[in-house]
Design a protein around this motif. Structure first.
Motif, short mmCIF file in Angstrom:
data_model
loop_
_atom_site.label_atom_id
_atom_site.label_comp_id
_atom_site.label_asym_id
_atom_site.label_seq_id
_atom_site.Cartn_x
_atom_site.Cartn_y
_atom_site.Cartn_z
N VAL A 181 -19.87 27.06 12.42
CA VAL A 181 -19.21 26.11 11.80
C VAL A 181 -18.86 26.70 10.38
O VAL A 181 -19.89 26.96 9.71
CB VAL A 181 -19.70 24.89 11.50
CG1 VAL A 181 -19.12 23.73 10.77
CG2 VAL A 181 -20.22 24.45 12.98
N ARG B 254 -16.15 26.49 6.77
CA ARG B 254 -15.14 25.47 6.10
C ARG B 254 -14.06 26.26 5.96
O ARG B 254 -13.02 25.44 5.39
CB ARG B 254 -15.78 25.42 4.68
CG ARG B 254 -16.01 26.47 3.74
CD ARG B 254 -16.37 25.73 2.40
NE ARG B 254 -17.34 25.12 2.32
CZ ARG B 254 -17.20 23.62 1.94
NH1 ARG B 254 -16.11 23.19 1.64
NH2 ARG B 254 -18.26 22.91 1.76
N SER C 250 -14.17 23.31 8.85
CA SER C 250 -14.97 22.33 9.06
C SER C 250 -16.35 22.41 8.44
O SER C 250 -16.67 23.46 8.22
CB SER C 250 -15.09 21.96 10.52
OG SER C 250 -13.96 21.68 11.20
N ILE D 224 -19.63 16.52 12.19
CA ILE D 224 -18.64 17.46 11.80
C ILE D 224 -17.32 16.85 11.16
O ILE D 224 -16.73 16.19 11.71
CB ILE D 224 -18.49 18.95 12.39
CG1 ILE D 224 -19.68 19.35 12.97
CG2 ILE D 224 -17.56 19.75 12.04
CD1 ILE D 224 -19.57 20.59 14.13
N LYS D 225 -17.06 17.18 9.86
CA LYS D 225 -15.62 16.89 9.44
C LYS D 225 -14.83 18.07 9.23
O LYS D 225 -15.04 18.92 8.56
CB LYS D 225 -15.73 16.11 8.13
CG LYS D 225 -14.53 15.68 7.44
CD LYS D 225 -14.85 15.14 6.18
CE LYS D 225 -13.43 14.43 5.49
NZ LYS D 225 -13.87 13.96 4.12
N ASN D 226 -13.36 17.83 9.79
CA ASN D 226 -12.21 18.93 9.39
C ASN D 226 -11.78 18.74 8.09
O ASN D 226 -11.17 17.60 7.65
CB ASN D 226 -11.08 18.77 10.43
CG ASN D 226 -10.22 19.87 10.31
OD1 ASN D 226 -9.69 19.87 9.53
ND2 ASN D 226 -10.08 20.60 11.35
N LYS E 99 -13.28 13.74 12.09
CA LYS E 99 -14.75 13.81 12.34
C LYS E 99 -15.29 13.75 13.82
O LYS E 99 -14.63 12.85 14.61
CB LYS E 99 -15.62 12.36 11.66
CG LYS E 99 -15.46 12.45 10.14
CD LYS E 99 -16.20 11.28 9.57
CE LYS E 99 -15.94 11.22 7.91
NZ LYS E 99 -16.79 10.16 7.41
#
Length: 311
Positions: free
Chosen positions: A170, A172, A198, A215-217, A223
């Motif tokens: 993951v 960002r 993310s 997890i958030k994009n 989410k």
């Protein structure tokens, strides 16, 4: 318990500094709160240290330690709480004792930064880890999440594939920050996939072990709950310099400020390795720093002999 040099921290920088001071016939104490090696003990394979095609981090740490003990370096254990200037000497305080030295070399390194999300502390040691070498074997045939996009994150993700059934990284951003050669290995590994743009917002569990992550994009705000059995976090480093902040030798973030001679703002106090304010934090740069610090500690003592009381 007086010394010529007290070195705080037994990572590659501290052990190299000890090698130089001991070879200069200086009475040297190497203080460490754990086992020698520092972050090397958490590194699976080291492939960019001269003289080795590849070597396990703990093995390199042991070789360095064996190299300094034959020169008479004293190795002590203690959690350092601060340093003070006492005339021409420096006083190093630990939770259990105090020591005097003509010079001090700080080589305390840094630690992995925490995400600071819900569930991280709760499940630390129960599915949340910062060390693939330490904990990877506990996750045979499990699904893992690795958080981060730098060298450490990608290298450790690759290492984890020898145990896990699948590893998802993951990150960002939409591109990794790791070296190209490391990226290529990850992209070629069938067990590794990527969740781009993310961040992990929460680590979920069943009150015993990790069961997933939310997890958030960062671009869409979407989410998603990803099932997993473990989370390995590599999102940066924080300096282990809290005991020295009161001495006014750090910047706002806690990194110790030195010149190229490894001298701090306090005469006779040096710093080397990953605790320093600098750009590249690698074993090779830590070793270079340690050699410079050890040599300049020797020169400082030679230049100030008249200030030191005969023991």
């Amino acid at each position: 318990m007086n010394y010529d040099v007290i070195i705080i921290g037994a990572g590659p920088a501290g052990m190299t500094a000890a090698l130089y001071t001991a070879r200069a016939n200086l009475k040297t104490l190497l203080l460490e709160r754990g086992i020698p090696g520092g972050q090397m003990n958490n590194t699976a394979e080291v492939e960019n240290y001269p003289g080795y095609d590849s070597i396990l981090g703990p093995d390199l740490a042991l070789k360095m330690y064996d190299g300094i003990t034959r020169f008479g370096v004293e190795h002590g254990y203690g959690n350092v709480t601060g340093i003070e200037v006492v005339g021409a000497y420096k006083k190093v305080m630990t939770e259990d004792a105090s020591y005097l030295a003509k010079t001090v070399i700080i080589a305390t390194g840094c630690e992995h930064r925490k995400l600071g999300v819900e569930g991280e502390e709760t499940y630390s040691g129960r599915g949340v880890s910062y060390c693939a070498v330490c904990d990877g074997a506990f996750f045979k045939n499990k699904k893992l999440i690795v958080v981060g996009g730098g060298d450490s994150a990608v290298e450790e993700a690759i290492y984890l594939t020898q145990f896990a059934s699948e590893v998802k990284i993951v990150h960002r951003r939409d591109a990794l920050r790791a070296q190209k050669i490391i990226q290529d290995r990850a992209f070629a590994n069938e067990k590794i996939s990527f969740i781009w743009d993310s961040v992990v917002e929460e680590i979920k569990g069943n009150n015993q072990v990790v069961t997933g992550v939310q997890i958030k994009n960062v671009k869409t705000g979407e989410k998603v709950l990803e099932d997993c059995d473990g989370v390995f976090i590599y999102v940066g480093l924080d300096p282990l310099t809290e005991p020295f902040v009161a001495a006014n030798i750090t910047d706002e973030a806690g990194w110790i400020i030195t010149n190229e001679r490894m001298e701090t703002a306090i005469p006779g106090v040096f710093a080397c390795g990953d605790a320093r304010q600098k750009e590249l934090r690698q074993i090779t740069t830590a070793v270079g720093d340690g050699g410079v610090a050890g040599q300049n500690a020797y020169q400082y003592i030679e230049s100030n002999q008249a200030n030191f009381v005969s023991e």
